[in-house]
Write an enzyme that holds these catalytic residues in place. Structure first.
Site, PDB file in Angstrom:
ATOM      1  N   VAL A 104      39.201  37.040  39.459  1.00 51.77           N
ATOM      2  CA  VAL A 104      39.928  37.730  38.804  1.00 51.77           C
ATOM      3  C   VAL A 104      40.958  38.678  39.565  1.00 51.77           C
ATOM      4  CG1 VAL A 104      40.081  40.009  37.092  1.00 51.77           C
ATOM      5  CG2 VAL A 104      38.137  38.120  36.850  1.00 51.77           C
ATOM      6  N   CYS A 105      42.324  38.796  39.344  1.00 51.35           N
ATOM      7  CA  CYS A 105      43.269  39.529  40.071  1.00 51.35           C
ATOM      8  C   CYS A 105      43.210  38.805  41.418  1.00 51.35           C
ATOM      9  CB  CYS A 105      42.880  40.904  40.173  1.00 51.35           C
ATOM     10  SG  CYS A 105      44.403  42.131  40.616  1.00 51.35           S
ATOM     11  N   THR A 106      43.427  39.677  42.410  1.00 48.28           N
ATOM     12  CA  THR A 106      43.384  39.175  43.722  1.00 48.28           C
ATOM     13  C   THR A 106      42.110  38.538  44.465  1.00 48.28           C
ATOM     14  OG1 THR A 106      43.103  41.226  44.674  1.00 48.28           O
ATOM     15  CG2 THR A 106      45.340  40.493  44.541  1.00 48.28           C
TER      16      THR A 106
END
Length: 231
Positions: A104-106
């Site tokens: 998720v995300c970075t």
């Protein structure tokens, strides 16, 4: 519900992570039938997020069982993790037998630093999406991206969408729909500014300028990780 085989899901904890990257998917995963969900770090000491929330691991790298699904969240602490060979080795090892390798995300930049996104399509937070290309991935500007057994979610709030996609993949669409209903996940954001695609150009410009120093710090970490992949 009990007819489903046991699925073991592990979410990586690390200092200075964005807690919603982890707790959003966690809330979905713990609702999945016969799922065993683990929060994993090097020790069992509480891990503090970038917002000050302390989260207690349930397993360490040494005690973690083989995972069917491994999920890597993101956040400012991702920069340090990209140069943390102990953690990257754990992710690589678990990913060898995992049914799904996810982020998720970075967190996708961490997967990339571990060499696990080379030749894969993936997504990340919009402000760092382009950095995936430095790690051999193909950046895709979508909320959830699936490429073979890699599933990646975009920035922060996409973690819930991402996790519902994962549940649908493992348990079927009806199970995912039931979890979504149980959570009353029916978002109605008060403003249409949740993405550079919808926010006014001037607002996006200001956000990029505000984030620029940190993004360059992240880019330096990504370039260092990319150099290691070619050694």
């Amino acid at each position: 519900m009990t007819d489903f085989p046991e699925i073991t899901i592990g979410l990586l904890l690390f200092p200075n992570l964005t807690q919603l990257d982890l707790t959003g998917p966690y809330e979905v995963f713990i609702s999945a039938p016969n799922a065993k969900v683990h929060l994993i770090w090097k020790t069992r000491d509480a891990v503090v997020s970038n917002g000050g929330m302390a989260i207690v691991p349930t397993e360490t790298f040494d005690t973690c069982p083989p995972l069917d699904i491994i999920c890597i969240p993101g956040g400012p602490g991702q920069i340090a993790i990209m140069d943390d060979e102990e953690t990257l080795d754990f992710i690589r090892q678990q990913s060898q037998q995992a049914r799904l390798v996810t982020s998720v995300c970075t967190g996708s930049l961490i997967l990339g630093a571990a060499g696990l996104l080379q030749g894969y399509k993936a997504t990340s937070h919009w402000a760092s999406l382009d950095q995936l290309a430095l790690l051999g991935a193909e950046p895709i500007n979508q909320r959830v991206v699936r490429d073979r057994n890699r599933i990646t979610g975009a920035g922060v709030t996409s973690g819930i969408d991402f996790a519902l996609h994962v549940v649908a993949e493992i348990y079927g669409i009806e199970t995912a729909k039931n979890i979504q209903l149980g959570m009353e996940y029916d978002p109605e954001p008060p403003f249409n500014t949740g993405s550079p695609r919808s926010a006014p150009a001037e607002q996006v410009k200001q956000a990029r300028e505000r984030l620029a120093p940190f993004i360059e710090k992240r880019r330096a970490a990504t370039l260092k990780a990319a150099a290691k992949l070619t050694q």
